[in-house]
Design a protein around this motif. Structure first.
Motif, PDB file in Angstrom:
ATOM      1  N   ASP A 131       0.900  -1.178  -0.156  1.00  9.31           N
ATOM      2  CA  ASP A 131      -0.060  -0.116   0.045  1.00  9.31           C
ATOM      3  C   ASP A 131       0.949   1.314   0.159  1.00  9.31           C
ATOM      4  OD1 ASP A 131      -3.094  -0.615   0.134  1.00  9.31           O
ATOM      5  OD2 ASP A 131      -2.109  -1.783   1.829  1.00  9.31           O
ATOM      6  N   ILE A 132       0.655   2.243  -0.778  1.00 10.45           N
ATOM      7  CA  ILE A 132       1.314   3.411  -0.972  1.00 10.45           C
ATOM      8  C   ILE A 132       0.503   4.507  -0.889  1.00 10.45           C
ATOM      9  CG2 ILE A 132       2.987   4.836  -2.367  1.00 10.45           C
ATOM     10  CD1 ILE A 132       4.210   2.375  -3.385  1.00 10.45           C
ATOM     11  N   CYS A 133       0.604   5.384  -0.046  1.00  5.23           N
ATOM     12  CA  CYS A 133      -0.211   6.646  -0.085  1.00  5.23           C
ATOM     13  C   CYS A 133       0.540   8.025  -0.039  1.00  5.23           C
ATOM     14  CB  CYS A 133      -0.990   6.766   1.494  1.00  5.23           C
ATOM     15  SG  CYS A 133      -2.206   5.331   1.537  1.00  5.23           S
ATOM     16  N   PHE A 134      -0.307   9.166  -0.648  1.00  3.30           N
ATOM     17  CA  PHE A 134       0.337  10.469  -0.554  1.00  3.30           C
ATOM     18  C   PHE A 134      -0.624  11.307   0.165  1.00  3.30           C
ATOM     19  CE2 PHE A 134       2.205   8.151  -4.157  1.00  3.30           C
ATOM     20  CZ  PHE A 134       3.521   8.968  -4.350  1.00  3.30           C
ATOM     21  N   GLN A 135       0.284  12.216   0.827  1.00  2.39           N
ATOM     22  CA  GLN A 135      -0.553  13.497   1.489  1.00  2.39           C
ATOM     23  C   GLN A 135      -0.456  14.763   0.447  1.00  2.39           C
ATOM     24  OE1 GLN A 135      -2.194  13.659   4.373  1.00  2.39           O
ATOM     25  NE2 GLN A 135      -1.470  11.845   5.662  1.00  2.39           N
ATOM     26  N   LEU A 136      -1.776  14.983   0.221  1.00  2.00           N
ATOM     27  CA  LEU A 136      -2.088  16.111  -0.862  1.00  2.00           C
ATOM     28  C   LEU A 136      -3.268  17.021  -0.289  1.00  2.00           C
ATOM     29  CD1 LEU A 136      -1.788  13.943  -4.148  1.00  2.00           C
ATOM     30  CD2 LEU A 136      -0.137  15.498  -3.449  1.00  2.00           C
ATOM     31  N   ARG A 137      -2.665  18.049  -0.158  1.00  2.00           N
ATOM     32  CA  ARG A 137      -3.746  19.128   0.378  1.00  2.00           C
ATOM     33  C   ARG A 137      -4.535  18.860   1.445  1.00  2.00           C
ATOM     34  NH1 ARG A 137      -3.076  19.457  -5.112  1.00  2.00           N
ATOM     35  NH2 ARG A 137      -4.739  18.221  -5.544  1.00  2.00           N
ATOM     36  N   GLY A 138      -4.095  18.171   2.309  1.00  2.00           N
ATOM     37  CA  GLY A 138      -5.002  17.676   3.545  1.00  2.00           C
ATOM     38  C   GLY A 138      -5.697  16.337   3.423  1.00  2.00           C
ATOM     39  N   LYS A 139      -5.671  15.931   2.194  1.00  2.00           N
ATOM     40  CA  LYS A 139      -6.245  14.685   1.804  1.00  2.00           C
ATOM     41  C   LYS A 139      -5.195  13.446   1.533  1.00  2.00           C
ATOM     42  CE  LYS A 139     -10.176  16.888  -0.518  1.00  2.00           C
ATOM     43  NZ  LYS A 139     -11.055  16.889  -1.894  1.00  2.00           N
ATOM     44  N   VAL A 140      -5.642  12.347   1.631  1.00  2.00           N
ATOM     45  CA  VAL A 140      -4.788  11.060   1.460  1.00  2.00           C
ATOM     46  C   VAL A 140      -5.231  10.469   0.047  1.00  2.00           C
ATOM     47  CG1 VAL A 140      -4.223   8.969   2.110  1.00  2.00           C
ATOM     48  CG2 VAL A 140      -4.771  10.690   3.954  1.00  2.00           C
ATOM     49  N   LEU A 141      -4.323  10.352  -0.613  1.00  2.00           N
ATOM     50  CA  LEU A 141      -4.524   9.679  -2.058  1.00  2.00           C
ATOM     51  C   LEU A 141      -3.826   8.089  -1.991  1.00  2.00           C
ATOM     52  CD1 LEU A 141      -3.983  11.206  -5.505  1.00  2.00           C
ATOM     53  CD2 LEU A 141      -2.911   8.893  -5.104  1.00  2.00           C
ATOM     54  N   HIS A 142      -4.637   7.210  -2.204  1.00  3.62           N
ATOM     55  CA  HIS A 142      -4.253   5.898  -2.026  1.00  3.62           C
ATOM     56  C   HIS A 142      -3.656   5.472  -3.576  1.00  3.62           C
ATOM     57  CE1 HIS A 142      -5.244   1.792   0.339  1.00  3.62           C
ATOM     58  NE2 HIS A 142      -3.837   1.832  -0.265  1.00  3.62           N
ATOM     59  N   ALA A 143      -2.495   5.658  -3.773  1.00  3.47           N
ATOM     60  CA  ALA A 143      -1.967   5.239  -5.056  1.00  3.47           C
ATOM     61  C   ALA A 143      -1.572   3.833  -5.428  1.00  3.47           C
ATOM     62  CB  ALA A 143      -0.517   6.080  -5.179  1.00  3.47           C
ATOM     63  N   ILE A 144      -1.163   3.013  -4.570  1.00  5.11           N
ATOM     64  CA  ILE A 144      -0.959   1.721  -4.698  1.00  5.11           C
ATOM     65  C   ILE A 144      -1.896   0.817  -3.698  1.00  5.11           C
ATOM     66  CG2 ILE A 144       0.605  -0.333  -4.607  1.00  5.11           C
ATOM     67  CD1 ILE A 144       0.906   1.710  -7.283  1.00  5.11           C
ATOM     68  N   ARG A 145      -2.805  -0.221  -4.052  1.00  7.54           N
ATOM     69  CA  ARG A 145      -3.743  -0.692  -3.307  1.00  7.54           C
ATOM     70  C   ARG A 145      -3.563  -2.060  -3.137  1.00  7.54           C
ATOM     71  NH1 ARG A 145      -9.109  -0.643  -5.186  1.00  7.54           N
ATOM     72  NH2 ARG A 145      -8.511  -0.691  -6.939  1.00  7.54           N
ATOM     73  N   ASP A 146      -2.911  -2.632  -2.078  1.00  6.28           N
ATOM     74  CA  ASP A 146      -2.640  -3.891  -1.894  1.00  6.28           C
ATOM     75  C   ASP A 146      -2.049  -4.947  -3.075  1.00  6.28           C
ATOM     76  OD1 ASP A 146      -4.192  -3.643   0.766  1.00  6.28           O
ATOM     77  OD2 ASP A 146      -5.999  -3.623  -0.348  1.00  6.28           O
ATOM     78  N   VAL A 147      -1.219  -4.479  -3.611  1.00  2.00           N
ATOM     79  CA  VAL A 147      -0.451  -5.251  -4.779  1.00  2.00           C
ATOM     80  C   VAL A 147       0.498  -6.229  -4.377  1.00  2.00           C
ATOM     81  CG1 VAL A 147       0.885  -4.766  -6.770  1.00  2.00           C
ATOM     82  CG2 VAL A 147      -0.969  -3.106  -6.271  1.00  2.00           C
ATOM     83  N   SER A 148       0.484  -7.340  -5.102  1.00  5.59           N
ATOM     84  CA  SER A 148       1.583  -8.566  -4.907  1.00  5.59           C
ATOM     85  C   SER A 148       1.827  -8.769  -5.998  1.00  5.59           C
ATOM     86  CB  SER A 148       0.761  -9.476  -4.203  1.00  5.59           C
ATOM     87  OG  SER A 148       0.265  -9.279  -2.861  1.00  5.59           O
ATOM     88  N   MET A 149       3.246  -8.939  -6.230  1.00  6.67           N
ATOM     89  CA  MET A 149       3.855  -9.416  -7.588  1.00  6.67           C
ATOM     90  C   MET A 149       5.261  -9.993  -7.096  1.00  6.67           C
ATOM     91  SD  MET A 149       5.523  -6.752 -10.471  1.00  6.67           S
ATOM     92  CE  MET A 149       7.263  -6.775  -9.127  1.00  6.67           C
ATOM     93  N   GLU A 150       5.700 -11.018  -8.257  1.00  7.47           N
ATOM     94  CA  GLU A 150       6.955 -11.713  -8.094  1.00  7.47           C
ATOM     95  C   GLU A 150       7.520 -11.141  -9.322  1.00  7.47           C
ATOM     96  OE1 GLU A 150       4.285 -13.959  -8.126  1.00  7.47           O
ATOM     97  OE2 GLU A 150       3.705 -13.094  -5.974  1.00  7.47           O
ATOM     98  N   LEU A 151       9.060 -11.195  -9.138  1.00  9.45           N
ATOM     99  CA  LEU A 151       9.947 -10.839 -10.228  1.00  9.45           C
ATOM    100  C   LEU A 151      11.043 -12.002 -10.112  1.00  9.45           C
ATOM    101  CD1 LEU A 151      11.035  -9.075 -12.575  1.00  9.45           C
ATOM    102  CD2 LEU A 151      12.447  -8.090 -11.125  1.00  9.45           C
ATOM    103  N   TYR A 152      11.238 -12.668 -11.354  1.00 10.36           N
ATOM    104  CA  TYR A 152      12.159 -13.786 -11.377  1.00 10.36           C
ATOM    105  C   TYR A 152      13.513 -13.391 -12.008  1.00 10.36           C
ATOM    106  CZ  TYR A 152       8.271 -16.366  -9.702  1.00 10.36           C
ATOM    107  OH  TYR A 152       6.887 -16.728  -8.938  1.00 10.36           O
ATOM    108  N   GLN A 153      14.465 -14.098 -11.642  1.00 11.39           N
ATOM    109  CA  GLN A 153      15.832 -13.964 -12.168  1.00 11.39           C
ATOM    110  C   GLN A 153      15.937 -14.021 -13.695  1.00 11.39           C
ATOM    111  OE1 GLN A 153      18.616 -12.897 -10.741  1.00 11.39           O
ATOM    112  NE2 GLN A 153      19.593 -12.834 -12.627  1.00 11.39           N
ATOM    113  N   GLY A 154      16.288 -13.035 -14.543  1.00 11.76           N
ATOM    114  CA  GLY A 154      16.860 -13.251 -15.687  1.00 11.76           C
ATOM    115  C   GLY A 154      15.507 -12.938 -16.809  1.00 11.76           C
TER     116      GLY A 154
END
Length: 350
Positions: free
Chosen positions: A13-36
């Motif tokens: 989860d990634i959020c930003f504070q903007l003008r007194g409000k909270v922007l929920h930019a990334i919402r419960d994201v899961s991912m894997e990256l494999y070698q190569g």
């Protein structure tokens, strides 16, 4: 043969504070990256692609923060696991940036210092991350220039960014990234400002460097057509969430999420002479408010009632393919696929 995981994102989860409000930019994201592998992350502008990957390097703006979840990197010194979300000190981030995870930005001119020669900018990365003397750094810099396809590297070494074309500047930015000897290379829309011919050359170069330097590549783009013959896997991102992920073949030839269908239908090569190009109706939802149900529901002509009420979980299509759509529920009605999806399945586009 089981692939080796190099990066794992869990419930981020990634959020930003903007003008007194909270922007929920990334919402419960899961991912894997494999070698190569080459993993492409696709989606409209504003879907969260760049914010998501900047969090791997601690490059969020000052008003941004990780509100939950973890990013675990498995390729650190002595192959130890590193939870990137637990890093708070800048000096610790400097051990990750460049040396472990490097990034190529979309505008090479803003990535290069116009007052320094090309050679000095690449050599700076070599000296910082490879810990060699000046003469060896010059030798390696010339080799990196050759590896990215720049002819007469000795001459180019002494030139400045304004003496290079857009495509050549992008090659220099790539040379700086590989000079850091990273294990993961994040490419944020690396071909956006380039014409089609140069775009293809840069993509081919990235494929070559993936093997030569044993890189894992994350390619960010809004254009599915760019990754059709390049990516091993594709993650489709919408409104701060990965709504579908699978192998390139699965995403192109057996897509399951209505948003993926819409992106495929939007490809210019899918258009027919005399007909208007397809465009996705409506606009993405505001991330300032809690999104109920499927974030794509208001733009999806085939949305179900439950799409407006409950957020769908991942439905497993195959061991490598999953999508967040209620259409995959066994109780869901059968829907007609868009014509372009049927056309791609029959091999009529790629």
């Amino acid at each position: 043969m089981e692939r080796e995981m190099i990066l794992e994102v869990v419930d981020l989860d990634i959020c930003f504070q903007l003008r007194g409000k909270v922007l929920h930019a990334i919402r419960d994201v899961s991912m894997e990256l494999y070698q190569g592998e080459i993993l492409a992350i696709v989606g409209e502008s504003g879907s969260g692609k760049s914010v998501f990957t900047k969090s791997f390097m601690g490059l969020l703006d000052k008003n941004g923060y990780v509100a939950g979840g973890s990013i675990v990197y498995f390729g650190g010194e002595e192959e130890r696991e590193v939870n990137l979300t637990a890093i708070s000190r800048e000096r610790d981030w400097r051990r990750i940036r460049g040396h472990e995870i490097a990034m190529i930005m979309q505008d090479p001119m803003t990535s290069l210092n116009p007052l320094k020669t090309i050679g000095s900018q690449i050599m700076e990365a070599v000296l910082l991350h490879q810990k060699v003397g000046r003469m060896e750094a010059i030798k390696r810099t010339l080799k990196h220039l050759e590896d990215v396809g720049i002819q007469e590297p000795e001459k180019r070494f002494e030139q400045y960014p304004h003496e290079f074309s857009g495509g050549m500047r992008q090659r220099v930015v790539i040379a700086i990234a590989i000079a850091c000897n990273p294990k993961i290379l994040v490419c944020d829309e690396p071909t956006t400002a380039l014409d089609v011919t140069i775009q293809a050359q840069i993509l081919d170069l990235l494929k070559e460097l993936r093997h030569k330097y044993n890189l894992s590549v994350i390619l960010i783009t809004h254009d599915l057509g760019v990754v059709a013959n390049m990516a091993d896997r594709v993650a489709v991102m919408y409104a701060g969430d990965i709504v579908e992920i699978g192998t390139s073949e699965e995403i192109f030839y057996d897509p399951k999420h209505p948003y993926t269908w819409a992106l495929l239908s939007s490809l210019p090569q899918a258009g027919q002479k005399g007909s208007d190009l397809f465009s996705i109706p409506g606009t993405p939802p505001s991330l300032y408010v809690d999104i109920k149900g499927d974030a794509f529901a208001n733009r999806n002509p085939q949305a179900l009632k439950i799409d407006f009420v409950k957020r769908p979980p991942y439905f497993q299509v195959s061991p490598t393919h999953k999508a967040k759509t209620w259409l995959l529920d066994k109780r869901a009605p059968k829907v007609t696929l868009p014509p372009i999806v049927e056309k791609i399945r029959k091999g009529g586009l790629f």
